[in-house]
Design a protein around this motif. Structure first.
Motif, PDB file in Angstrom:
ATOM      1  N   HIS A 257       7.552 -15.846   9.247  1.00 32.00           N
ATOM      2  CA  HIS A 257       7.564 -14.544   8.615  1.00 32.00           C
ATOM      3  C   HIS A 257       8.205 -14.678   7.231  1.00 32.00           C
ATOM      4  O   HIS A 257       8.783 -15.710   6.895  1.00 32.00           O
ATOM      5  CB  HIS A 257       8.375 -13.536   9.444  1.00 32.00           C
ATOM      6  CG  HIS A 257       7.817 -13.285  10.805  1.00 32.00           C
ATOM      7  ND1 HIS A 257       8.222 -13.985  11.915  1.00 32.00           N
ATOM      8  CD2 HIS A 257       6.879 -12.412  11.235  1.00 32.00           C
ATOM      9  CE1 HIS A 257       7.562 -13.562  12.975  1.00 32.00           C
ATOM     10  NE2 HIS A 257       6.739 -12.612  12.594  1.00 32.00           N
ATOM     11  N   ILE A 258       8.113 -13.632   6.426  1.00 28.64           N
ATOM     12  CA  ILE A 258       8.841 -13.584   5.163  1.00 28.64           C
ATOM     13  C   ILE A 258      10.002 -12.629   5.363  1.00 28.64           C
ATOM     14  O   ILE A 258       9.800 -11.429   5.547  1.00 28.64           O
ATOM     15  CB  ILE A 258       7.950 -13.085   4.010  1.00 28.64           C
ATOM     16  CG1 ILE A 258       6.690 -13.932   3.885  1.00 28.64           C
ATOM     17  CG2 ILE A 258       8.723 -13.124   2.697  1.00 28.64           C
ATOM     18  CD1 ILE A 258       5.781 -13.510   2.757  1.00 28.64           C
ATOM     19  N   SER A 259      11.197 -13.158   5.362  1.00 28.66           N
ATOM     20  CA  SER A 259      12.373 -12.321   5.596  1.00 28.66           C
ATOM     21  C   SER A 259      12.465 -11.218   4.556  1.00 28.66           C
ATOM     22  O   SER A 259      12.328 -11.465   3.350  1.00 28.66           O
ATOM     23  CB  SER A 259      13.647 -13.172   5.550  1.00 28.66           C
ATOM     24  OG  SER A 259      13.628 -14.171   6.552  1.00 28.66           O
ATOM     25  N   ASN A 260      12.673  -9.983   5.018  1.00 27.69           N
ATOM     26  CA  ASN A 260      12.880  -8.801   4.175  1.00 27.69           C
ATOM     27  C   ASN A 260      11.626  -8.352   3.416  1.00 27.69           C
ATOM     28  O   ASN A 260      11.718  -7.531   2.509  1.00 27.69           O
ATOM     29  CB  ASN A 260      14.008  -9.059   3.164  1.00 27.69           C
ATOM     30  CG  ASN A 260      15.287  -9.496   3.835  1.00 27.69           C
ATOM     31  OD1 ASN A 260      15.793  -8.826   4.730  1.00 27.69           O
ATOM     32  ND2 ASN A 260      15.810 -10.644   3.431  1.00 27.69           N
ATOM     33  N   TRP A 261      10.454  -8.870   3.802  1.00 27.64           N
ATOM     34  CA  TRP A 261       9.203  -8.489   3.151  1.00 27.64           C
ATOM     35  C   TRP A 261       8.112  -8.293   4.203  1.00 27.64           C
ATOM     36  O   TRP A 261       8.099  -8.966   5.228  1.00 27.64           O
ATOM     37  CB  TRP A 261       8.744  -9.550   2.155  1.00 27.64           C
ATOM     38  CG  TRP A 261       9.671  -9.757   1.007  1.00 27.64           C
ATOM     39  CD1 TRP A 261      10.795 -10.539   0.985  1.00 27.64           C
ATOM     40  CD2 TRP A 261       9.566  -9.178  -0.296  1.00 27.64           C
ATOM     41  NE1 TRP A 261      11.389 -10.484  -0.247  1.00 27.64           N
ATOM     42  CE2 TRP A 261      10.660  -9.662  -1.048  1.00 27.64           C
ATOM     43  CE3 TRP A 261       8.656  -8.319  -0.902  1.00 27.64           C
ATOM     44  CZ2 TRP A 261      10.861  -9.294  -2.386  1.00 27.64           C
ATOM     45  CZ3 TRP A 261       8.857  -7.956  -2.235  1.00 27.64           C
ATOM     46  CH2 TRP A 261       9.949  -8.439  -2.960  1.00 27.64           C
ATOM     47  N   ASP A 262       7.189  -7.365   3.924  1.00 31.70           N
ATOM     48  CA  ASP A 262       5.969  -7.197   4.710  1.00 31.70           C
ATOM     49  C   ASP A 262       4.775  -7.454   3.811  1.00 31.70           C
ATOM     50  O   ASP A 262       4.805  -7.115   2.622  1.00 31.70           O
ATOM     51  CB  ASP A 262       5.864  -5.769   5.270  1.00 31.70           C
ATOM     52  CG  ASP A 262       6.884  -5.483   6.363  1.00 31.70           C
ATOM     53  OD1 ASP A 262       7.236  -6.429   7.099  1.00 31.70           O
ATOM     54  OD2 ASP A 262       7.329  -4.323   6.461  1.00 31.70           O
ATOM     55  N   PHE A 263       3.733  -8.059   4.351  1.00 27.64           N
ATOM     56  CA  PHE A 263       2.518  -8.259   3.569  1.00 27.64           C
ATOM     57  C   PHE A 263       1.310  -7.916   4.432  1.00 27.64           C
ATOM     58  O   PHE A 263       1.368  -7.917   5.665  1.00 27.64           O
ATOM     59  CB  PHE A 263       2.428  -9.693   3.035  1.00 27.64           C
ATOM     60  CG  PHE A 263       2.260 -10.754   4.094  1.00 27.64           C
ATOM     61  CD1 PHE A 263       0.996 -11.233   4.423  1.00 27.64           C
ATOM     62  CD2 PHE A 263       3.362 -11.291   4.744  1.00 27.64           C
ATOM     63  CE1 PHE A 263       0.843 -12.220   5.387  1.00 27.64           C
ATOM     64  CE2 PHE A 263       3.223 -12.276   5.707  1.00 27.64           C
ATOM     65  CZ  PHE A 263       1.959 -12.738   6.033  1.00 27.64           C
ATOM     66  N   GLY A 264       0.214  -7.585   3.763  1.00 24.69           N
ATOM     67  CA  GLY A 264      -0.954  -7.181   4.525  1.00 24.69           C
ATOM     68  C   GLY A 264      -2.209  -7.111   3.674  1.00 24.69           C
ATOM     69  O   GLY A 264      -2.237  -7.554   2.531  1.00 24.69           O
ATOM     70  N   GLY A 265      -3.252  -6.521   4.237  1.00 25.16           N
ATOM     71  CA  GLY A 265      -4.549  -6.525   3.587  1.00 25.16           C
ATOM     72  C   GLY A 265      -5.102  -7.932   3.576  1.00 25.16           C
ATOM     73  O   GLY A 265      -5.073  -8.633   4.586  1.00 25.16           O
ATOM     74  N   ASP A 266      -5.586  -8.358   2.423  1.00 23.03           N
ATOM     75  CA  ASP A 266      -6.131  -9.710   2.279  1.00 23.03           C
ATOM     76  C   ASP A 266      -5.105 -10.705   1.765  1.00 23.03           C
ATOM     77  O   ASP A 266      -5.450 -11.847   1.443  1.00 23.03           O
ATOM     78  CB  ASP A 266      -7.334  -9.676   1.327  1.00 23.03           C
ATOM     79  CG  ASP A 266      -8.502  -8.871   1.889  1.00 23.03           C
ATOM     80  OD1 ASP A 266      -9.006  -9.250   2.960  1.00 23.03           O
ATOM     81  OD2 ASP A 266      -8.884  -7.865   1.272  1.00 23.03           O
TER      82      ASP A 266
END
Length: 309
Positions: free
Chosen positions: A45-54
């Motif tokens: 995971h990326i600590s303290n970040w969310d990512f999404g879409g493409d």
């Protein structure tokens, strides 16, 4: 011997000084609002970040918000809000690296908004946002006299739409052009400085150049409790959009007010330069001390050797 001892003593004193000062300066960094190599933690995971879409995370190269494919939208958002009073965000990005195509698009955006993680038509993010949108636009949609690529800043109130027919210029608070931030081989560096209600500044470093002024505004207020995000969009035309590094700082508000537009935007650089100077200076002192010590021992050896005869 006395000279050598004094130099070594001075070296250790300097080492003690820089050891005390450097952590104090580095503590200005907000680590939970920063993103650097190796990006992914042990749990992938990326600590303290969310990512999404493409968006796709590469553990060695950063975050690809989009690849060079049509109709992609990608984003990455902090899970924590930016400091309310003041902050400096420095980030590095690449758009269209290695591409010589005549047609490409569309660009990426930096966000400091109350809403987060919602895909949409505005550089991959939602429309009708509340807070700051800073757009790095590479494709000209509307009729205007500005040259592309174009940097546009907009302060959204949650009710006003981004006007794509003018590339956001009709609702912008400021913009700048003539900065070739697309198709470079080295990451573009952007620094955004904010002092609540008093100062907002955007600077760009192109291909290793010094930071150049892009936008400077006074009396600007960004809503409190805003999240930081980055997003990108491709349509019929495409480009790879990549975020390489994000570092967030806070600074002393009183000091910034005294030196508005000077120390405030230069403070993060001083962390790096002071640290490097201290390290190099100490190494030089140690080398000088070793050489002088060797020379002193050599003199003793020569003196003893001459007495034997």
């Amino acid at each position: 011997m006395r000279l050598t001892s004094k130099l070594l003593a001075f070296g250790f004193t300097a080492l003690s000084f820089f050891t005390k000062v450097t952590p104090q300066l580095i503590s200005n960094q907000v680590h939970k609002l920063s993103l650097e190599y190796p990006y992914i933690d042990d749990g992938f995971h990326i600590s303290n970040w969310d990512f999404g879409g493409d968006a796709i995370v590469d553990s060695t190269k950063g975050v690809y918000l989009t690849h060079d494919l049509q109709h992609q939208r990608g984003w990455i958002w902090s899970t924590r809000t930016l400091p309310a009073k003041n902050w400096v965000v420095e980030f590095e990005f690449l758009i269209g690296t290695g591409k010589d195509d005549y047609l490409f698009g569309d660009g990426l955006a930096f966000w400091a908004t109350k809403e987060r993680t919602t895909a949409g038509p505005v550089f991959g993010n939602r429309d009708y946002f509340t807070g700051l949108g800073l757009f790095f636009d590479t494709y000209k949609n509307g009729r205007h006299e500005h040259k592309m690529p174009l940097v546009v800043a907009m302060m959204g109130d949650g009710k006003t739409s981004y006007d794509s027919s003018t590339d956001g210029l009709s609702n912008s608070i400021s913009s700048c052009e003539n900065y070739e931030f697309r198709g470079t081989t080295e990451p573009i560096k952007c620094r955004i400085s904010y002092l609540e209600g008093k100062y907002f500044n955007v600077q760009l470093s192109i291909q290793g150049s010094e930071y150049l002024e892009c936008i400077t505004l006074h009396n600007v207020t960004i809503p409190e409790d805003v999240f930081m995000g980055f997003s990108a969009l491709t349509g019929e035309l495409s480009d790879p959009h990549q975020i390489m590094r994000v570092v967030t700082y806070t600074y002393d508000e009183k000091e910034a007010e005294k030196n508005i537009g000077v120390k405030m935007v230069e403070a993060p650089i001083r962390v790096s330069n002071n640290s490097n100077f201290g390290s190099s200076f100490i190494k030089l002192l140690i080398v000088c001390g070793v050489l002088l010590g060797a020379y002193y021992l050599y003199k003793i050896y020569v003196s003893k050797s001459s007495r034997r005869f």
